[in-house]
Design an enzyme around this catalytic site. Structure first.
Site, PDB file in Angstrom:
ATOM      1  N   SER A  28     -15.439   8.925   5.606  1.00  0.00           N
ATOM      2  CA  SER A  28     -14.279   8.025   5.572  1.00  0.00           C
ATOM      3  C   SER A  28     -14.397   6.888   6.583  1.00  0.00           C
ATOM      4  CB  SER A  28     -12.991   8.813   5.848  1.00  0.00           C
ATOM      5  OG  SER A  28     -13.047   9.433   7.123  1.00  0.00           O
ATOM      6  N   ASN A 115      -7.455  17.839  12.184  1.00  0.00           N
ATOM      7  CA  ASN A 115      -6.255  17.819  11.341  1.00  0.00           C
ATOM      8  C   ASN A 115      -5.047  17.256  12.079  1.00  0.00           C
ATOM      9  OD1 ASN A 115      -7.988  19.053   9.587  1.00  0.00           O
ATOM     10  ND2 ASN A 115      -6.967  21.051   9.583  1.00  0.00           N
ATOM     11  N   THR A 160      24.255 -13.795 -16.047  1.00  0.00           N
ATOM     12  CA  THR A 160      24.167 -12.372 -16.362  1.00  0.00           C
ATOM     13  C   THR A 160      23.468 -12.290 -17.718  1.00  0.00           C
ATOM     14  OG1 THR A 160      26.309 -12.282 -17.499  1.00  0.00           O
ATOM     15  CG2 THR A 160      26.307 -11.830 -15.124  1.00  0.00           C
ATOM     16  N   HIS A 161      22.599 -11.312 -17.886  1.00  0.00           N
ATOM     17  CA  HIS A 161      21.796 -11.190 -19.113  1.00  0.00           C
ATOM     18  C   HIS A 161      20.945 -12.434 -19.350  1.00  0.00           C
ATOM     19  CE1 HIS A 161      24.349  -7.712 -20.040  1.00  0.00           C
ATOM     20  NE2 HIS A 161      25.377  -8.494 -19.756  1.00  0.00           N
ATOM     21  N   ASN A 290       1.022 -25.163 -10.787  1.00  0.00           N
ATOM     22  CA  ASN A 290       1.203 -23.742 -11.070  1.00  0.00           C
ATOM     23  C   ASN A 290       1.831 -23.005  -9.883  1.00  0.00           C
ATOM     24  OD1 ASN A 290      -0.037 -24.066 -13.584  1.00  0.00           O
ATOM     25  ND2 ASN A 290      -2.070 -23.683 -12.729  1.00  0.00           N
ATOM     26  N   GLU A 295       3.672 -15.932  -8.510  1.00  0.00           N
ATOM     27  CA  GLU A 295       2.981 -15.143  -9.535  1.00  0.00           C
ATOM     28  C   GLU A 295       2.131 -14.047  -8.895  1.00  0.00           C
ATOM     29  OE1 GLU A 295       2.649 -18.496 -13.067  1.00  0.00           O
ATOM     30  OE2 GLU A 295       0.874 -18.037 -11.865  1.00  0.00           O
ATOM     31  N   TYR A 322      -3.826  21.883   5.631  1.00  0.00           N
ATOM     32  CA  TYR A 322      -4.605  20.662   5.407  1.00  0.00           C
ATOM     33  C   TYR A 322      -5.605  20.869   4.275  1.00  0.00           C
ATOM     34  CZ  TYR A 322      -7.372  16.496   6.204  1.00  0.00           C
ATOM     35  OH  TYR A 322      -8.005  15.287   6.030  1.00  0.00           O
ATOM     36  N   GLN A 327      -7.467  12.949   2.877  1.00  0.00           N
ATOM     37  CA  GLN A 327      -8.267  11.784   3.264  1.00  0.00           C
ATOM     38  C   GLN A 327      -7.899  10.584   2.392  1.00  0.00           C
ATOM     39  OE1 GLN A 327     -12.481  12.210   4.488  1.00  0.00           O
ATOM     40  NE2 GLN A 327     -12.960  10.878   2.745  1.00  0.00           N
ATOM     41  N   LYS A 330      -5.204   7.278   3.230  1.00  0.00           N
ATOM     42  CA  LYS A 330      -5.391   6.124   4.105  1.00  0.00           C
ATOM     43  C   LYS A 330      -5.585   4.817   3.351  1.00  0.00           C
ATOM     44  CE  LYS A 330      -7.253   9.294   7.433  1.00  0.00           C
ATOM     45  NZ  LYS A 330      -6.931  10.383   6.466  1.00  0.00           N
TER      46      LYS A 330
END
Length: 465
Positions: A28, A115, A160-161, A290, A295, A322, A327, A330
């Site tokens: 890791s 651990n 609304t809507h 754009n 976005e 554990y 692992q 993370k």
């Protein structure tokens, strides 16, 4: 680098080396190096606790502390760069410590397991990141307030809507996002309380035979409480899930605003212009601007939702205590933190300097619809006409006005009075957009006095006494 067959700290039980591909799969260090400073901080506290309780001598404790701080300096100077050979950040630090201080370095892991060590590291990391994200939320809120102050009496259609409903103050609209992000700020503070619990001293799963002082180590690290059950202490990731849920809600709110900005910037709405500093062009259509920032925020929101789902699925079937599955907490946690911070920064810049509202276009929008129809019903109700009866009458006039191609403001007084004799000449002032908004002066409403009061409260929220 292909891993060597050198013995690992845990390898004396084994007769042969780990397969190189499995060593890579198992390691890791490629991502948990992000915890190195927190690992060093936790180890310094552990070393001081070992010396305080007499498990190590004061001299040994000081040697360990100095060695750990030397590693911290090396890391900050780019001289401590562990690789796959070190497996994880904890072994990397321990290996370097032994190089620096000799056999005393091998005593650091006394009364501690990886651990409870990793559990401590990740809590220290997340506690720090929550503080940074809350600061970023405040900066975003400040940008919202600055825009709101400029547009208290600028009107925007309320929907609304996604249908025109009633006009509102643009400041009121923006302050709705202030309220959402204030809940986010509060929620993170609540999550931080459950992050700030120390598992250090829980050992592998059952505690330790050494006479440790967990409370002292927790105090050195600024933890507010201790895990009361060692099994729970090493296997709990509720706090990571809870944080990722809170982060998901932050992005829900940013994504909602992003969607509105995207709509507002379109030709169909035309409520805002995008500044050059926060927009890009098309590779083949030179006329386009754009809205990349909103976005991307909208897209990255799904990424964080995925991390939340991944953490939930990871945890749902794990027996105590554990398991190596943990692992996998993370990378989604690190990416969630990075994504939320990046989105908050980008949206803060966008709100502060990336959009320019077009008041004339907004004014034209609120003056060209029937969003003042409720105010006609309210007008009649204030003159004693039962609201439901008034509602029906106004529905009729809207229908006939649409058929005639007129707006309510275009009806003559004679036409109004033909609808109901309670109408007088003041109906025109009552349905003017500015008055429609100003009149909604109930607490929390869009009336200008209420909006100014809300801005003052928002300022006080950001600058408490």
């Amino acid at each position: 680098m292909v891993p060597s067959s050198a013995p690992k700290a845990w390898s004396q039980r084994f007769e042969s080396a780990l397969h190189p591909a499995i060593a890579v799969f198992n390691a890791s260090i490629g991502f948990d190096i992000a915890l190195v400073e927190y690992d060093l901080t936790g180890s310094v506290a552990h070393a001081r606790m070992l010396a305080k309780t007499g498990i190590l001598t004061p001299e040994e404790g000081e040697i360990l502390v100095q060695g750990l701080e030397k590693i911290r300096a090396e890391y900050r100077q780019g001289q401590f760069t562990p690789d796959i050979e070190d497996e994880d950040v904890h072994f990397a630090v321990e290996h370097r410590l032994v190089e620096l201080v000799g056999d005393v370095g091998k005593k650091l892991h006394t009364a501690r397991s990886r651990n409870d060590q990793v559990g401590t590291d990740i809590r220290l990391y997340l506690r720090d990141q929550i503080d940074q994200i809350r600061i970023a939320l405040r900066q975003f809120q400040s940008a919202l307030i600055t825009q709101a102050e400029q547009h208290v009496e600028t009107l925007i259609p309320g929907y609304t809507h996604l249908q025109r409903a009633q006009p509102v103050s643009l400041a009121h609209h923006l302050l709705a996002y202030f309220e959402m992000t204030q809940r986010d700020w509060d929620r993170l503070g609540d999550v931080a309380k459950r992050v700030n619990i120390s598992p250090l001293g829980c050992g592998a799963l059952a505690g330790t035979t050494f006479p440790i002082d967990r409370a002292y180590a927790a105090e050195l690290l600024g933890f507010g409480d201790l895990y009361r059950n060692s099994l729970d202490g090493v296997s709990d990731r509720d706090f990571a899930i809870e944080f990722t849920c809170a982060a998901s809600l932050i992005l829900v709110h940013l994504s909602r605003l992003s969607e509105e900005i995207i709509l507002w910037a379109s030709e169909e709405f035309g409520f805002i212009s995008l500044t050059d500093s926060c927009a890009t062009g098309s590779s083949i259509m030179p006329q386009k601007k754009n809205p990349d920032v909103p976005e991307l925020v909208r897209g990255k929101t799904g990424r964080v939702f995925g991390h939340l789902q991944g953490l939930l699925v990871m945890m749902k079937g794990l027996p105590l205590a554990y398991n190596k599955d943990l692992q996998e907490d993370k990378e989604p946690l690190f990416d969630t933190v990075a994504t939320v911070k990046a989105c908050l920064e980008a949206m803060t810049i966008l709100v502060a300097e990336g959009i320019t509202f077009r008041p004339q276009r907004l004014a034209a929008a609120v003056a060209s619809d029937f969003s003042n129809a409720t105010d006609v019903a309210d007008y009649l109700a204030a003159k004693g006409v039962p609201f439901r009866e008034a509602y029906g009458l106004v529905g009729q006039v809207v229908r006939t006005s649409l058929a005639a191609g007129k707006l309510l403001k275009d009806l003559s007084l004679t036409e109004w009075q033909a609808l109901h004799p309670a109408f007088e000449a003041d109906i025109y002032a009552a349905i003017a957009p500015q008055q429609v908004v100003a009149a909604r002066n109930s607490f929390g409403g869009t009336g200008f006095d209420q909006v100014r009061a809300a801005i003052a409260i928002a300022h006080a929220t950001l600058s408490p006494p």
